[in-house]
Design a protein around this motif. Sequence first.
Motif, short mmCIF file in Angstrom:
data_model
loop_
_atom_site.label_atom_id
_atom_site.label_comp_id
_atom_site.label_asym_id
_atom_site.label_seq_id
_atom_site.Cartn_x
_atom_site.Cartn_y
_atom_site.Cartn_z
N VAL A 107 0.84 -1.21 0.00
CA VAL A 107 0.00 0.00 0.00
C VAL A 107 0.87 1.25 0.00
N PHE A 108 2.00 1.19 0.71
CA PHE A 108 2.91 2.33 0.76
C PHE A 108 3.43 2.68 -0.63
N LEU A 109 3.78 1.67 -1.40
CA LEU A 109 4.25 1.91 -2.77
C LEU A 109 3.16 2.57 -3.62
N LEU A 110 1.93 2.08 -3.49
CA LEU A 110 0.82 2.70 -4.22
C LEU A 110 0.61 4.14 -3.79
N SER A 111 0.75 4.39 -2.50
CA SER A 111 0.56 5.75 -1.99
C SER A 111 1.61 6.71 -2.54
N LEU A 112 2.84 6.25 -2.65
CA LEU A 112 3.90 7.09 -3.21
C LEU A 112 3.59 7.50 -4.64
N ILE A 113 2.90 6.62 -5.35
CA ILE A 113 2.59 6.89 -6.76
C ILE A 113 1.30 7.70 -6.90
N LEU A 114 0.27 7.37 -6.12
CA LEU A 114 -1.08 7.89 -6.38
C LEU A 114 -1.55 8.97 -5.41
N GLN A 115 -1.07 8.95 -4.18
CA GLN A 115 -1.63 9.85 -3.18
C GLN A 115 -1.17 11.29 -3.43
N ARG A 116 -2.04 12.24 -3.17
CA ARG A 116 -1.76 13.65 -3.40
C ARG A 116 -2.10 14.47 -2.15
N GLU A 117 -1.52 15.64 -2.07
CA GLU A 117 -1.80 16.55 -0.96
C GLU A 117 -3.20 17.13 -1.09
N THR A 118 -3.93 17.20 0.03
CA THR A 118 -5.29 17.76 0.01
C THR A 118 -5.44 19.03 0.85
#
Length: 527
Positions: free
Chosen positions: A259-270
């Motif tokens: 999940v951490f790897l996915l977050s590095l790619i997809l997660q954005r600042e809100t």
Amino acid sequence: MADEKISRNVAVTAEQEYFQGAISAAPLPVEKTEKRLPSSEGTSIDEEKAIPVSVSKLEETSYHDDPNIVDWDGPDDPEMAMNWPSKKKWTMTLLLSTLTLLTPMASSMFAPSVGQLLAEFHSSSADLGTFIVSGYLLGYAFGPLFIAPMSELYGRLPVYHISTLGFILFNVACAKSTNFPMIIVFRIMSGVCGCTPLTLGPGSIADMFKQEVRGKILSIWVLPIMLGPTVGPIVGGYLSEAKGWRWDFWFLVILTGAVFLLSLILQRETNPMTILQRRVKRLRKSTGNPNLESAMKSTKTPKELFILSIIRPTKILIFSPVVLVFSIIAAIVYGTVYLLFTTMTQVFEDRYGISKSNVGLTYLAMGIGQTIGTISFGLVSDRILARLAKGGEMKPEYRLPPLIVGLFLVSSGLLWYGWAAQYANAWIVPLLGQVIFGAGIITSFMPITTYMVDAFTPYAASATAANTVLRSIGGALLPLAGPKMYAALGLGWGSTLLAGIALGSVPIAWFVFKHGEKIREKYKLNL
């Protein structure tokens, strides 16, 4: 078209109260300028097209006396998280929900494995075994006091990433522990890091979704908070039986790492303040003008802001009566949940002869109830809010009616479970009580969470952190009294005592529903 691109004052509506609160805290003027900003050479640059524009033209199309103030391009600015496409919002929400499933799972996943750990480390202390499970929640209690302020100072995204990495590393340390002090300390530290999605999740959702749909979204996000501890013992029971107790932690490391790897790619600042500050940095670089400042910037020094942010959750908890009251109620319910988590294994093994590998399945009953509660809350919460508002102001207190129902369900489920477990021959009977109890948990927590977000929207992370502190202390300490309480009173009367405490919270919830607005206005905080 040029006029449409001129920045304007953000309207003070229900869907933008977050930004109203954030802007009101800034001493700089809030009138807006166009995104064409002056460079240090006396020209301005269109950020999107990088086309120089004369300063005289800029002045003709600006409502602001100070062209160095950078603000949103109106309420529909696409960089606002509130204006992101639905696909992007839901991607963020699903990532948060997954993290919010894994970190609470760690809190109870180890419960069926305690016996193996005690045997390996040559101990027979039931209290020590219970504390190793519930001590994780001490991290939940103290972590939010630092994590929430950091997110409001530096943005949510770096806090998510650093905490997730810390959670992975501390679980590796738990898996490699060779004595009790090591595993207790590393469990607490993994709880400090693991509390981040629970603490910041409501704030992230408040960044992205309007108030009138927030109840439905939060109900989707909050389900993993309770479903994680329910699923955890099931997975932990089978894993420890097959591979040993250390694999409970390795399993968490593997899943969280993915999940951490996915977050590095997809997660954005809100966080809107952080997004706007990043725009300022881009414009300073592109225009060469070092004088540009965010309209949300405070006049306080970084040190003053840091201190203010650190004390904000404690300030909310101590000086806001409604937050304190709801935090106590949440602590009672949450503590009861973990008390049952730490005693259910023994109850169903000893009384019903369920094997160690299968006893985790008994936790599914609570999970079924939580799912029912989540669906029910998601269907009715926003409708109740709209009906009570009658087209007017959507007050946070309008979120509270389901809380009263939830506390009744918690009490009923405890009574059913306790007396059925004491007298019933069939294992299914006490589990039906767990279904009712599980539905009550969700319909108790969800109104409190949405109330905190609606009442303290600009500082939703700090408000939920304040609530998390007492809730987690209750979850960590109440289970320590569980075995002795049930030994003294029996399952029936012990559960009756807990049910009575929950039922006693109903009049308090009703009072806040009726008079909460007056209390909030009387004890209005300068945050």
